[in-house]
Design a protein around this motif. Structure first.
Motif, PDB file in Angstrom:
ATOM      1  N   PHE A 112       0.873  -1.169   0.000  1.00 39.63           N
ATOM      2  CA  PHE A 112       0.000   0.000   0.000  1.00 39.63           C
ATOM      3  C   PHE A 112       0.909   1.217   0.000  1.00 39.63           C
ATOM      4  O   PHE A 112       2.089   1.124   0.308  1.00 39.63           O
ATOM      5  CB  PHE A 112      -0.973   0.014   1.190  1.00 39.63           C
ATOM      6  CG  PHE A 112      -0.318   0.175   2.521  1.00 39.63           C
ATOM      7  CD1 PHE A 112      -0.132   1.425   3.080  1.00 39.63           C
ATOM      8  CD2 PHE A 112       0.102  -0.928   3.230  1.00 39.63           C
ATOM      9  CE1 PHE A 112       0.466   1.573   4.307  1.00 39.63           C
ATOM     10  CE2 PHE A 112       0.708  -0.795   4.462  1.00 39.63           C
ATOM     11  CZ  PHE A 112       0.897   0.459   5.005  1.00 39.63           C
ATOM     12  N   GLN A 113       0.369   2.354  -0.411  1.00 37.98           N
ATOM     13  CA  GLN A 113       1.228   3.530  -0.549  1.00 37.98           C
ATOM     14  C   GLN A 113       0.563   4.782  -0.002  1.00 37.98           C
ATOM     15  O   GLN A 113      -0.655   4.891   0.035  1.00 37.98           O
ATOM     16  CB  GLN A 113       1.617   3.739  -2.002  1.00 37.98           C
ATOM     17  CG  GLN A 113       0.468   4.078  -2.920  1.00 37.98           C
ATOM     18  CD  GLN A 113       0.896   4.096  -4.375  1.00 37.98           C
ATOM     19  OE1 GLN A 113       1.837   3.428  -4.757  1.00 37.98           O
ATOM     20  NE2 GLN A 113       0.194   4.874  -5.182  1.00 37.98           N
ATOM     21  N   CYS A 127      -3.766   7.803   1.140  1.00 41.96           N
ATOM     22  CA  CYS A 127      -3.443   6.388   1.288  1.00 41.96           C
ATOM     23  C   CYS A 127      -4.232   5.585   0.255  1.00 41.96           C
ATOM     24  O   CYS A 127      -5.401   5.852   0.015  1.00 41.96           O
ATOM     25  CB  CYS A 127      -3.812   5.955   2.705  1.00 41.96           C
ATOM     26  SG  CYS A 127      -3.569   4.215   3.040  1.00 41.96           S
ATOM     27  N   ALA A 128      -3.580   4.570  -0.352  1.00 42.13           N
ATOM     28  CA  ALA A 128      -4.234   3.742  -1.369  1.00 42.13           C
ATOM     29  C   ALA A 128      -3.466   2.429  -1.515  1.00 42.13           C
ATOM     30  O   ALA A 128      -2.336   2.309  -1.034  1.00 42.13           O
ATOM     31  CB  ALA A 128      -4.259   4.477  -2.700  1.00 42.13           C
ATOM     32  N   PRO A 129      -4.048   1.431  -2.172  1.00 48.38           N
ATOM     33  CA  PRO A 129      -3.288   0.217  -2.476  1.00 48.38           C
ATOM     34  C   PRO A 129      -2.065   0.567  -3.325  1.00 48.38           C
ATOM     35  O   PRO A 129      -2.080   1.558  -4.055  1.00 48.38           O
ATOM     36  CB  PRO A 129      -4.278  -0.643  -3.265  1.00 48.38           C
ATOM     37  CG  PRO A 129      -5.623  -0.148  -2.861  1.00 48.38           C
ATOM     38  CD  PRO A 129      -5.441   1.315  -2.601  1.00 48.38           C
ATOM     39  N   GLY A 130      -1.018  -0.240  -3.226  1.00 46.59           N
ATOM     40  CA  GLY A 130       0.214   0.028  -3.953  1.00 46.59           C
ATOM     41  C   GLY A 130       0.045  -0.036  -5.456  1.00 46.59           C
ATOM     42  O   GLY A 130      -0.886  -0.668  -5.971  1.00 46.59           O
ATOM     43  N   ALA A 131       0.956   0.599  -6.178  1.00 48.97           N
ATOM     44  CA  ALA A 131       0.921   0.579  -7.644  1.00 48.97           C
ATOM     45  C   ALA A 131       1.320  -0.796  -8.170  1.00 48.97           C
ATOM     46  O   ALA A 131       0.780  -1.263  -9.164  1.00 48.97           O
ATOM     47  CB  ALA A 131       1.845   1.659  -8.201  1.00 48.97           C
ATOM     48  N   THR A 132       2.271  -1.445  -7.500  1.00 48.66           N
ATOM     49  CA  THR A 132       2.673  -2.797  -7.884  1.00 48.66           C
ATOM     50  C   THR A 132       2.311  -3.756  -6.754  1.00 48.66           C
ATOM     51  O   THR A 132       2.535  -3.451  -5.585  1.00 48.66           O
ATOM     52  CB  THR A 132       4.188  -2.879  -8.141  1.00 48.66           C
ATOM     53  OG1 THR A 132       4.882  -2.453  -6.968  1.00 48.66           O
ATOM     54  CG2 THR A 132       4.595  -2.009  -9.322  1.00 48.66           C
ATOM     55  N   ASP A 133       1.736  -4.876  -7.103  1.00 48.40           N
ATOM     56  CA  ASP A 133       1.309  -5.899  -6.147  1.00 48.40           C
ATOM     57  C   ASP A 133       0.419  -5.296  -5.054  1.00 48.40           C
ATOM     58  O   ASP A 133       0.726  -5.398  -3.863  1.00 48.40           O
ATOM     59  CB  ASP A 133       2.537  -6.590  -5.550  1.00 48.40           C
ATOM     60  CG  ASP A 133       2.232  -8.012  -5.114  1.00 48.40           C
ATOM     61  OD1 ASP A 133       1.145  -8.515  -5.451  1.00 48.40           O
ATOM     62  OD2 ASP A 133       3.079  -8.612  -4.430  1.00 48.40           O
ATOM     63  N   PRO A 134      -0.686  -4.645  -5.433  1.00 46.95           N
ATOM     64  CA  PRO A 134      -1.510  -3.912  -4.463  1.00 46.95           C
ATOM     65  C   PRO A 134      -2.250  -4.829  -3.493  1.00 46.95           C
ATOM     66  O   PRO A 134      -2.656  -5.936  -3.841  1.00 46.95           O
ATOM     67  CB  PRO A 134      -2.504  -3.161  -5.346  1.00 46.95           C
ATOM     68  CG  PRO A 134      -2.611  -3.989  -6.577  1.00 46.95           C
ATOM     69  CD  PRO A 134      -1.254  -4.605  -6.777  1.00 46.95           C
ATOM     70  N   TYR A 139      -8.718  -4.711   3.201  1.00 49.28           N
ATOM     71  CA  TYR A 139      -7.802  -4.776   4.331  1.00 49.28           C
ATOM     72  C   TYR A 139      -7.319  -3.397   4.782  1.00 49.28           C
ATOM     73  O   TYR A 139      -6.741  -3.270   5.850  1.00 49.28           O
ATOM     74  CB  TYR A 139      -6.583  -5.634   3.997  1.00 49.28           C
ATOM     75  CG  TYR A 139      -6.932  -7.094   3.784  1.00 49.28           C
ATOM     76  CD1 TYR A 139      -7.627  -7.810   4.749  1.00 49.28           C
ATOM     77  CD2 TYR A 139      -6.571  -7.745   2.617  1.00 49.28           C
ATOM     78  CE1 TYR A 139      -7.955  -9.139   4.554  1.00 49.28           C
ATOM     79  CE2 TYR A 139      -6.890  -9.084   2.426  1.00 49.28           C
ATOM     80  CZ  TYR A 139      -7.582  -9.768   3.396  1.00 49.28           C
ATOM     81  OH  TYR A 139      -7.897 -11.078   3.207  1.00 49.28           O
ATOM     82  N   LEU A 140      -7.528  -2.374   3.980  1.00 45.15           N
ATOM     83  CA  LEU A 140      -7.062  -1.040   4.328  1.00 45.15           C
ATOM     84  C   LEU A 140      -8.009  -0.361   5.306  1.00 45.15           C
ATOM     85  O   LEU A 140      -9.203  -0.636   5.297  1.00 45.15           O
ATOM     86  CB  LEU A 140      -6.915  -0.183   3.063  1.00 45.15           C
ATOM     87  CG  LEU A 140      -5.809  -0.607   2.107  1.00 45.15           C
ATOM     88  CD1 LEU A 140      -5.860   0.235   0.849  1.00 45.15           C
ATOM     89  CD2 LEU A 140      -4.449  -0.493   2.769  1.00 45.15           C
ATOM     90  N   PRO A 141      -7.502   0.529   6.142  1.00 39.43           N
ATOM     91  CA  PRO A 141      -8.381   1.279   7.045  1.00 39.43           C
ATOM     92  C   PRO A 141      -9.386   2.115   6.250  1.00 39.43           C
ATOM     93  O   PRO A 141      -9.176   2.383   5.067  1.00 39.43           O
ATOM     94  CB  PRO A 141      -7.432   2.190   7.813  1.00 39.43           C
ATOM     95  CG  PRO A 141      -6.067   1.651   7.593  1.00 39.43           C
ATOM     96  CD  PRO A 141      -6.089   0.881   6.327  1.00 39.43           C
ATOM     97  N   ALA A 142     -10.435   2.555   6.906  1.00 39.99           N
ATOM     98  CA  ALA A 142     -11.517   3.279   6.229  1.00 39.99           C
ATOM     99  C   ALA A 142     -11.003   4.530   5.506  1.00 39.99           C
ATOM    100  O   ALA A 142     -11.491   4.847   4.420  1.00 39.99           O
ATOM    101  CB  ALA A 142     -12.603   3.656   7.230  1.00 39.99           C
ATOM    102  N   ASN A 143     -10.034   5.238   6.066  1.00 41.59           N
ATOM    103  CA  ASN A 143      -9.555   6.461   5.416  1.00 41.59           C
ATOM    104  C   ASN A 143      -8.663   6.173   4.213  1.00 41.59           C
ATOM    105  O   ASN A 143      -8.260   7.093   3.522  1.00 41.59           O
ATOM    106  CB  ASN A 143      -8.809   7.347   6.419  1.00 41.59           C
ATOM    107  CG  ASN A 143      -7.600   6.673   7.005  1.00 41.59           C
ATOM    108  OD1 ASN A 143      -7.504   5.455   6.999  1.00 41.59           O
ATOM    109  ND2 ASN A 143      -6.683   7.448   7.532  1.00 41.59           N
ATOM    110  N   CYS A 144      -8.366   4.916   3.940  1.00 36.80           N
ATOM    111  CA  CYS A 144      -7.543   4.542   2.785  1.00 36.80           C
ATOM    112  C   CYS A 144      -8.350   3.926   1.650  1.00 36.80           C
ATOM    113  O   CYS A 144      -7.816   3.675   0.584  1.00 36.80           O
ATOM    114  CB  CYS A 144      -6.473   3.534   3.197  1.00 36.80           C
ATOM    115  SG  CYS A 144      -5.223   4.187   4.300  1.00 36.80           S
ATOM    116  N   ARG A 145      -9.597   3.638   1.865  1.00 39.02           N
ATOM    117  CA  ARG A 145     -10.385   2.944   0.834  1.00 39.02           C
ATOM    118  C   ARG A 145     -10.987   3.888  -0.159  1.00 39.02           C
ATOM    119  O   ARG A 145     -11.260   4.982  -0.014  1.00 39.02           O
ATOM    120  CB  ARG A 145     -11.507   2.124   1.475  1.00 39.02           C
ATOM    121  CG  ARG A 145     -10.964   0.896   2.134  1.00 39.02           C
ATOM    122  CD  ARG A 145     -12.073   0.014   2.628  1.00 39.02           C
ATOM    123  NE  ARG A 145     -11.796  -0.214   4.046  1.00 39.02           N
ATOM    124  CZ  ARG A 145     -12.685  -0.385   4.964  1.00 39.02           C
ATOM    125  NH1 ARG A 145     -13.949  -0.363   4.661  1.00 39.02           N
ATOM    126  NH2 ARG A 145     -12.354  -0.581   6.190  1.00 39.02           N
TER     127      ARG A 145
END
Length: 145
Positions: A112-113, A127-134, A139-145
């Motif tokens: 994640f990135q 915050c967001a899933p990673g660009a590679t192998d996200p 699984y990310l917290p609410a503020n990252c989705r």
């Protein structure tokens, strides 16, 4: 008169079926919840990296050239972060990526990135899933989705 004492077999089977249905719903929800709690701890582990990049940007007016210039420890000692990488995409944008470990078989080795965008008033982090192998968004917290 013989009064019935105890439960009949069908009543016991209905209770067992209800418990089974509740367990089938609760166990996956609980495993997702524990994985999300571990990822939240990993997001918190990146707080020092965010602070370092923010301080550098505030004092220099540009993003740091690399992790060493930013003062980021790329080999953290935490339980859920395997490694941290830093990438400067422009003078005002930088990305801090974390590779996850010790969460579960689905999330391990995923990334994640945190993307920081600089402005006159400081850096805004997203915050967001990673660009590679996200990592999966669930699984990310609410503020990252």
């Amino acid at each position: 008169m013989n009064a019935q004492k105890g439960f009949t077999l069908i009543e016991l089977m209905i209770v067992i079926a209800i418990i089974g249905i509740l367990a089938a719903i609760a166990i996956p929800a609980y495993t997702d919840y524990t994985a999300r709690a571990k990822i939240t701890e990993a997001v918190a582990a990146l707080a020092s990296a965010k602070t370092s990049v923010s301080e550098y940007y505030t004092s220099q007016g540009v993003m740091p050239a690399d992790a060493a210039a930013a003062g980021i420890n790329t080999s953290p000692a935490g339980s859920y972060v395997d490694s941290i990488s830093y990438d400067k995409t422009s003078d005002t944008v930088a990305v801090v990526t974390a590779k996850v470990k010790g969460v579960n078989d689905t999330a391990n080795t995923k990334t994640f990135q945190l993307t920081g965008t600089g402005a006159d008033n400081g850096i805004t982090w997203v915050c967001a899933p990673g660009a590679t192998d996200p990592i999966d968004k669930k699984y990310l917290p609410a503020n990252c989705r």
